[in-house]
Design a protein around this motif. Sequence first.
Motif, PDB file in Angstrom:
ATOM      1  N   MET A  19       0.507  -1.157  -0.776  1.00 23.10           N
ATOM      2  CA  MET A  19       0.374  -0.088   0.228  1.00 23.10           C
ATOM      3  C   MET A  19       0.653   1.262   0.020  1.00 23.10           C
ATOM      4  O   MET A  19       0.572   2.129  -0.449  1.00 23.10           O
ATOM      5  CB  MET A  19      -0.871   0.118   1.290  1.00 23.10           C
ATOM      6  CG  MET A  19      -1.752  -1.343   1.168  1.00 23.10           C
ATOM      7  SD  MET A  19      -2.861  -1.038  -0.284  1.00 23.10           S
ATOM      8  CE  MET A  19      -3.568   0.371  -0.033  1.00 23.10           C
ATOM      9  N   GLU A  20       2.073   1.727   1.192  1.00 23.02           N
ATOM     10  CA  GLU A  20       2.720   2.518   1.012  1.00 23.02           C
ATOM     11  C   GLU A  20       3.898   2.713  -0.417  1.00 23.02           C
ATOM     12  O   GLU A  20       4.295   3.706  -1.035  1.00 23.02           O
ATOM     13  CB  GLU A  20       3.804   1.801   1.658  1.00 23.02           C
ATOM     14  CG  GLU A  20       4.691   3.419   2.201  1.00 23.02           C
ATOM     15  CD  GLU A  20       6.284   3.515   3.241  1.00 23.02           C
ATOM     16  OE1 GLU A  20       6.127   4.299   2.705  1.00 23.02           O
ATOM     17  OE2 GLU A  20       5.208   2.915   3.726  1.00 23.02           O
ATOM     18  N   VAL A  21       4.276   1.680  -1.134  1.00 19.48           N
ATOM     19  CA  VAL A  21       4.832   1.804  -2.213  1.00 19.48           C
ATOM     20  C   VAL A  21       4.037   2.279  -3.340  1.00 19.48           C
ATOM     21  O   VAL A  21       5.071   2.536  -4.633  1.00 19.48           O
ATOM     22  CB  VAL A  21       6.165   0.621  -2.368  1.00 19.48           C
ATOM     23  CG1 VAL A  21       6.211   0.060  -3.749  1.00 19.48           C
ATOM     24  CG2 VAL A  21       6.620   0.335  -0.799  1.00 19.48           C
ATOM     25  N   PHE A  22       3.215   1.608  -3.537  1.00 20.29           N
ATOM     26  CA  PHE A  22       2.681   1.475  -5.040  1.00 20.29           C
ATOM     27  C   PHE A  22       1.432   2.519  -4.523  1.00 20.29           C
ATOM     28  O   PHE A  22       0.266   1.869  -5.566  1.00 20.29           O
ATOM     29  CB  PHE A  22       2.044   0.376  -5.649  1.00 20.29           C
ATOM     30  CG  PHE A  22       3.367  -0.519  -5.437  1.00 20.29           C
ATOM     31  CD1 PHE A  22       3.783  -0.546  -7.222  1.00 20.29           C
ATOM     32  CD2 PHE A  22       3.449  -2.092  -4.690  1.00 20.29           C
ATOM     33  CE1 PHE A  22       4.925  -1.975  -6.945  1.00 20.29           C
ATOM     34  CE2 PHE A  22       4.037  -3.001  -5.529  1.00 20.29           C
ATOM     35  CZ  PHE A  22       5.091  -2.304  -6.455  1.00 20.29           C
ATOM     36  N   LYS A  23       1.702   3.833  -3.627  1.00 24.09           N
ATOM     37  CA  LYS A  23       0.418   4.473  -3.622  1.00 24.09           C
ATOM     38  C   LYS A  23      -0.191   5.127  -5.132  1.00 24.09           C
ATOM     39  O   LYS A  23       0.814   5.302  -5.629  1.00 24.09           O
ATOM     40  CB  LYS A  23       0.289   5.551  -2.603  1.00 24.09           C
ATOM     41  CG  LYS A  23      -0.368   6.656  -1.608  1.00 24.09           C
ATOM     42  CD  LYS A  23       0.358   7.190  -0.630  1.00 24.09           C
ATOM     43  CE  LYS A  23      -0.320   8.923  -0.815  1.00 24.09           C
ATOM     44  NZ  LYS A  23       0.431   9.374   0.249  1.00 24.09           N
ATOM     45  N   ASP A  24      -1.474   5.287  -4.839  1.00 20.70           N
ATOM     46  CA  ASP A  24      -1.922   5.880  -5.767  1.00 20.70           C
ATOM     47  C   ASP A  24      -1.375   5.299  -7.443  1.00 20.70           C
ATOM     48  O   ASP A  24      -2.293   5.891  -8.132  1.00 20.70           O
ATOM     49  CB  ASP A  24      -1.435   7.039  -6.223  1.00 20.70           C
ATOM     50  CG  ASP A  24      -2.000   8.131  -5.128  1.00 20.70           C
ATOM     51  OD1 ASP A  24      -3.070   7.851  -4.153  1.00 20.70           O
ATOM     52  OD2 ASP A  24      -0.766   9.090  -4.861  1.00 20.70           O
ATOM     53  N   ASP A  25      -0.839   3.694  -7.477  1.00 20.25           N
ATOM     54  CA  ASP A  25      -0.767   2.981  -8.566  1.00 20.25           C
ATOM     55  C   ASP A  25      -1.825   2.484  -8.625  1.00 20.25           C
ATOM     56  O   ASP A  25      -1.619   1.036  -8.438  1.00 20.25           O
ATOM     57  CB  ASP A  25       0.283   2.576  -8.989  1.00 20.25           C
ATOM     58  CG  ASP A  25       0.691   2.131 -10.297  1.00 20.25           C
ATOM     59  OD1 ASP A  25      -0.646   1.653 -11.144  1.00 20.25           O
ATOM     60  OD2 ASP A  25       1.582   2.104 -11.213  1.00 20.25           O
ATOM     61  N   HIS A  26      -3.287   1.951  -9.638  1.00 19.41           N
ATOM     62  CA  HIS A  26      -3.918   0.510  -8.659  1.00 19.41           C
ATOM     63  C   HIS A  26      -4.081   0.198  -9.135  1.00 19.41           C
ATOM     64  O   HIS A  26      -3.730  -1.353  -9.187  1.00 19.41           O
ATOM     65  CB  HIS A  26      -5.682   1.138  -9.422  1.00 19.41           C
ATOM     66  CG  HIS A  26      -6.212   2.950  -8.537  1.00 19.41           C
ATOM     67  ND1 HIS A  26      -6.009   2.807  -7.328  1.00 19.41           N
ATOM     68  CD2 HIS A  26      -5.945   4.287  -8.639  1.00 19.41           C
ATOM     69  CE1 HIS A  26      -6.741   3.975  -6.571  1.00 19.41           C
ATOM     70  NE2 HIS A  26      -6.244   4.296  -7.849  1.00 19.41           N
ATOM     71  N   ARG A  27      -2.912  -0.158 -10.568  1.00 17.42           N
ATOM     72  CA  ARG A  27      -2.798  -1.393 -10.881  1.00 17.42           C
ATOM     73  C   ARG A  27      -1.543  -2.038 -10.550  1.00 17.42           C
ATOM     74  O   ARG A  27      -2.035  -3.251 -10.411  1.00 17.42           O
ATOM     75  CB  ARG A  27      -2.386  -1.047 -12.835  1.00 17.42           C
ATOM     76  CG  ARG A  27      -1.962  -1.729 -13.812  1.00 17.42           C
ATOM     77  CD  ARG A  27      -1.808  -1.884 -15.503  1.00 17.42           C
ATOM     78  NE  ARG A  27      -0.549  -1.030 -14.537  1.00 17.42           N
ATOM     79  CZ  ARG A  27       0.122  -1.058 -16.196  1.00 17.42           C
ATOM     80  NH1 ARG A  27      -1.015  -0.567 -17.635  1.00 17.42           N
ATOM     81  NH2 ARG A  27       1.021  -0.302 -16.411  1.00 17.42           N
TER      82      ARG A  27
END
Length: 104
Positions: A19-27
Amino acid sequence: MGTRLKVLSVFKTLHRTRMEVFKDDHRALTAAKLKINEEFRKNKNETLEENINKMIKAGSDVEIVLRQTVLQMEHVGDNSLMLRPRESLLLENVPYCDQPRKKS
């Protein structure tokens, strides 16, 4: 801590890191979620303590790699990318100095 609690702890930690690393990247969030869940589901019937401990170690190592090495970038033009580093990856910039510091 019991083996079951260790497994659940690694599972939760991986998802928090995702959740932290890919924040705002839904894919990327969805792909990482599916992969984490698939790997845990695939090995849910494992009973050998040695194998379980190896998988716990592997999961912890993956979490560390994600947290320390993955950077987000986004396309802002045809040939341009914008880097979006997390606060935890930014280090203090110490200028190079030819002369060593004198010890007090």
